[in-house]
Scaffold this active site. Structure first.
Site, PDB file in Angstrom:
ATOM      1  N   ILE A  92      -2.970  -4.020  -5.558  1.00  0.00           N
ATOM      2  CA  ILE A  92      -2.500  -4.012  -4.180  1.00  0.00           C
ATOM      3  C   ILE A  92      -1.173  -4.747  -4.105  1.00  0.00           C
ATOM      4  O   ILE A  92      -1.037  -5.853  -4.631  1.00  0.00           O
ATOM      5  CB  ILE A  92      -3.522  -4.692  -3.244  1.00  0.00           C
ATOM      6  CG1 ILE A  92      -4.906  -4.065  -3.434  1.00  0.00           C
ATOM      7  CG2 ILE A  92      -3.083  -4.587  -1.800  1.00  0.00           C
ATOM      8  CD1 ILE A  92      -6.014  -4.920  -2.891  1.00  0.00           C
ATOM      9  N   CYS A  93      -0.230  -4.107  -3.446  1.00  0.00           N
ATOM     10  CA  CYS A  93       1.074  -4.724  -3.271  1.00  0.00           C
ATOM     11  C   CYS A  93       1.118  -5.314  -1.874  1.00  0.00           C
ATOM     12  O   CYS A  93       1.500  -4.663  -0.914  1.00  0.00           O
ATOM     13  CB  CYS A  93       2.137  -3.644  -3.473  1.00  0.00           C
ATOM     14  SG  CYS A  93       3.783  -4.159  -3.134  1.00  0.00           S
TER      15      CYS A  93
END
Ligand SMILES: [Zn+2]
Ligand SMILES: [Zn+2]
Ligand SMILES: [Zn+2]
Ligand SMILES: [Zn+2]
Ligand SMILES: [Zn+2]
Ligand SMILES: [Zn+2]
Ligand SMILES: [Zn+2]
Lengths: 154, 600
Positions: A92-93
């Protein structure tokens, strides 16, 4: 230090086993190192409310000073949600999980809520640019990756 | 702690006691000098005590690391507003950030900021993310600190056995001075190891002992801790049901016995979602239909599995039998011409139908053949199914007949079916020799198709042929026995006749013997003086065939010898011819030879 970390995780666990916001549930917390949570999005047609997504939290001994590692897990009945900031390997960014964006006042519940709202506000069912290349080449831990937050609106 | 520190510092700050060398103020009285000396002595002693206390304290600090107040278990309830957002404990040494007034433990904010900005106590407020720093007087008001330090906590050594509950502000002093479970230096000054304060008066405990339960070796000083915290055979309280169990068994207890563990209903595979504590499971099971059904359904499932496997086996057998049957039909219909070929084209369709139907049609076909007793069952059946279309069957028959006569095998054995000669399992009621019989008999059936007219089915034809062959065999064997009997009777008769003749001849010979005897005795009496010569004469006469006196005797002897040879030949014939003659013949022969010898 380790005392503070485990004490705090114990307290969080007690709270999580009690009540959680809708759409967030605890799957397993066998120890104070790795927990799994399920989240579902309630009001976005891109993610049907019946679909659940599995999150894995990995805590270092210096939690909460250091951010936990949070990734989506793929399982037989769990997919990685389509999102321009979520790579197809589950990474996840999100600035919250980055060493710059993390704050020790956050906790598992607040991280879940942030990810949930990140999904809820999404309108594009797509992967981040260069997803295939990233998934193939990345061997770094998520926290060591320097993401470029090119799109602050999401 | 801070108090003792400050006092220590202030007591160190005055000049050291080495000030004796400093020039004393001259001209003072002796009493003041004595007073000064006393003061110096006092000063020195105080310094020594102070130093001793400080070194003791330093050692204690080494033995007992400073308590992290954030890791304590709180006994008293506290207000949520007193909790540090980072460690989630009641604030320890709380500080206020400049500008935003958010409050954290001093240690928490220090750790947060040194981790991410090594430049000093400066960074973003973890709560509101405003740039912040610690002001010169960052500490909060004394009232707040007092409230926090009055919270009652458990002694940090509580898991080692200390039962003390103390105010948080006194925890450090409790550990350094009072707690019986904190470590102090061994009473034996040469030992240099540490021992729990409560064991201090027991003397040096640093000799090895072994645990009674687990046989592990350790110093005596550590034995109690081992019993309480490490020994696998120690008793612990189950977190869930708070019953006493052995540490070694706790996993098993969790899995198998603990009444407080939530276990699923035995009917869970059937859809019961109930999960109840092991202790209450019985109550649920009593009321749960699914749990009751569980064993029954399991048994049923097992039986169904068994039956299914049995069914598969039967199916397989049936398939084998069916292929055998169709192959047999192929052989039979291949050797029939005309109308039976129509039947073979009929059987081509049979395997494509469902199995049950095909077996049914086969059986009905045989049954109908039995009833009608006539060689055209397939066409008969076809007309029974479609009574309105006899012309079509006729046309098919006429179209297939020429091809059948040309290549009967190729038509009746399609590539799907095994070749008729190929080894395949046959039905038990038709043993393999029958086929060879049939192959031998097949030319007759093809050359004379009218001959198997009376037979209702190929099978019957075969069976009848077999039957007739068996009759033939019986007849032949009867004739053979008859012949044998007749032959043996003939031999017997022949034998009897020969025996009679021999007996007659024997009688003759005996009579002749008597005559010869009489004649020789008369001759001897006549010429007694030349008896020996006469005897010699008899011998030479016999060989030369001459002699006037014994001429008659000679003839008699000759006749006798010829008779004897004849007899011998007869005896041989009897010997060869029949068993009945043999017992008599040797005796007779002996009699003859004896007679001959006495004569000679
Ligand atoms: Zn704190
Ligand atoms: Zn703030
Ligand atoms: Zn204590
Ligand atoms: Zn000792
Ligand atoms: Zn032991
Ligand atoms: Zn238990
Ligand atoms: Zn049930």
């Amino acid at each position: 230090m380790a005392g503070m970390s485990s004490k705090r995780l114990q307290k969080e666990l007690v709270k999580i086993q009690g009540t959680l916001p809708p759409g967030i549930s605890l799957v397993s917390a066998p120890d104070l190192k790795e927990w799994q949570m399920d989240i579902s999005v309630l009001d976005n047609p891109l993610y049907p409310p019946a679909d659940k997504y599995r999150l894995r939290f990995t805590f270092s001994p210096s939690y909460p000073i250091e951010a936990p590692e949070v990734v989506f897990l793929a399982a037989p009945d769990r997919n990685i949600p389509m999102h321009p900031h979520i790579y197809s390997n589950g990474i996840i960014c999100l600035d919250l999980l980055d060493s710059q964006g993390w704050s020790p006042v956050h906790n598992v519940e607040s991280v879940c809520i942030s990810i949930q709202s990140m999904l809820a506000s999404n309108t594009k069912a797509e992967r981040p640019p260069g997803d295939k290349e990233f998934v193939r080449s990345n061997r770094q831990r998520p926290r060591d990756i320097n993401f470029l937050y090119h799109d602050p609106t999401v | 702690m801070s108090d003792s520190n400050s006092t220590g510092h202030s007591s160190l700050s005055p000049p050291p006691p080495g000030s004796r060398r400093s020039p004393s103020p001259g001209g003072t009285s002796v009493s003041t000098q004595i007073a000064l000396r006393n003061m110096r002595r006092l000063e020195a002693r105080r310094n020594m005590e102070e130093n001793h206390y400080l070194t003791q304290k330093a050692r204690n600090c080494n033995l007992n690391p400073p308590v992290d107040l954030r890791a304590l278990d709180y006994v008293s309830k506290y207000d949520d507003n007193l909790v540090c957002p980072i460690c989630r404990c009641p604030l320890v040494d709380p500080v206020l950030l400049m500008d935003c007034d958010h409050c954290f433990c001093r240690e928490c904010i220090r750790q947060t900021w040194t981790t991410y900005s090594p430049l000093g106590p400066k960074g973003d407020c973890p709560t509101c993310r405003m740039p912040a720093k610690l002001g010169p007087r960052a500490s909060t008001s004394k009232i707040l600190v007092n409230i926090l330090d009055d919270l009652v906590v458990k002694c940090p050594k509580s898991e080692n056995g200390c039962k003390s509950e103390i105010k948080r502000g006194e925890v450090q002093d409790h550990i350094t001075i009072y707690c019986g479970y904190a470590m102090v230096e061994c009473k034996d000054s040469g030992c240099g190891q540490s021992v729990r304060r409560k064991d201090y008066d027991l003397g040096c405990l640093h000799y090895n002992v072994s645990c009674e339960s687990c046989q592990q070796n350790m110093p005596k000083a550590e034995l109690e801790t081992h019993w309480q915290l490490q020994c696998p055979d120690r008793q612990v309280k189950c977190d869930l049901c708070s019953s006493l169990i052995y540490y070694r068994d706790r996993e098993e207890h969790r899995k198998e016995a603990c009444p407080a563990v939530n276990v699923p209903c035995p009917g869970a595979p059937l859809g019961c979602t109930n999960k109840s504590r092991r202790a209450h499971l019985d109550i649920h099971v009593k009321g749960c239909v699914l749990a009751k059904l569980g064993p029954v359904l399991d048994a049923q499932k097992q039986r169904m599995d068994e039956q299914e496997s049995a069914h598969k086996l039967i199916n397989r057998k049936l398939e084998i039998l069916e292929t055998g049957f169709t192959a047999m039909q192929d052989i039979l219909s291949a050797n029939r011409s005309g109308p039976p070929d129509n039947g073979s084209t009929e059987t081509l369709i049979v395997p494509s139908r469902s199995r049950a139907e095909s077996t049914a049609t086969d059986s009905t076909r045989i049954a109908s053949a039995d009833d009608y007793d006539f060689p055209v069952p397939p066409s008969n059946r076809g007309s029974a199914i479609e009574p309105e279309s006899p012309p079509t069957t006729n046309t098919t028959r006429s179209s297939t007949t020429p091809r059948t006569t040309a290549t009967p095998r190729s038509l009746t054995s399609p590539p799907l079916r095994p070749a008729p000669q190929a080894p395949f399992p046959r039905p038990t009621d038709l043993p393999p020799p029958t086929t060879t019989d049939f192959d031998l008999a097949s030319p007759f059936s093809t050359t004379a198709p009218g001959a198997d007219g009376p037979y209702s089915s190929p099978l019957h034809h075969l069976l009848s042929m077999h039957e007739s062959l068996r009759d033939e065999m019986a007849r032949v064997s009867a004739a053979l026995t008859e012949l044998d009997g007749r032959h043996s009777m003939q031999i017997l008769n022949e034998n009897l006749r020969t025996r009679d003749e021999i007996a007659y001849l024997g009688g003759q010979v005996a009579g002749m013997g008597r005559q010869v005897h009489w004649l020789t005795s008369a001759q001897l009496q006549r010429q007694t003086p030349g008896g020996s010569a006469a005897a010699r004469e008899v011998g030479t006469g016999a060989s030369a065939g001459g002699g006037g006196a014994g001429g008659s005797v000679e003839g008699a002897v000759n006749a006798m010898s010829t008779a004897a040879t004849a007899l011998r030949g007869a005896a041989r014939v009897v010997n060869v011819g029949g068993g009945q003659g043999s017992p008599t013949s040797p005796g007779m022969r002996r009699g003859v030879s004896e007679e001959g010898r006495t004569k000679l």
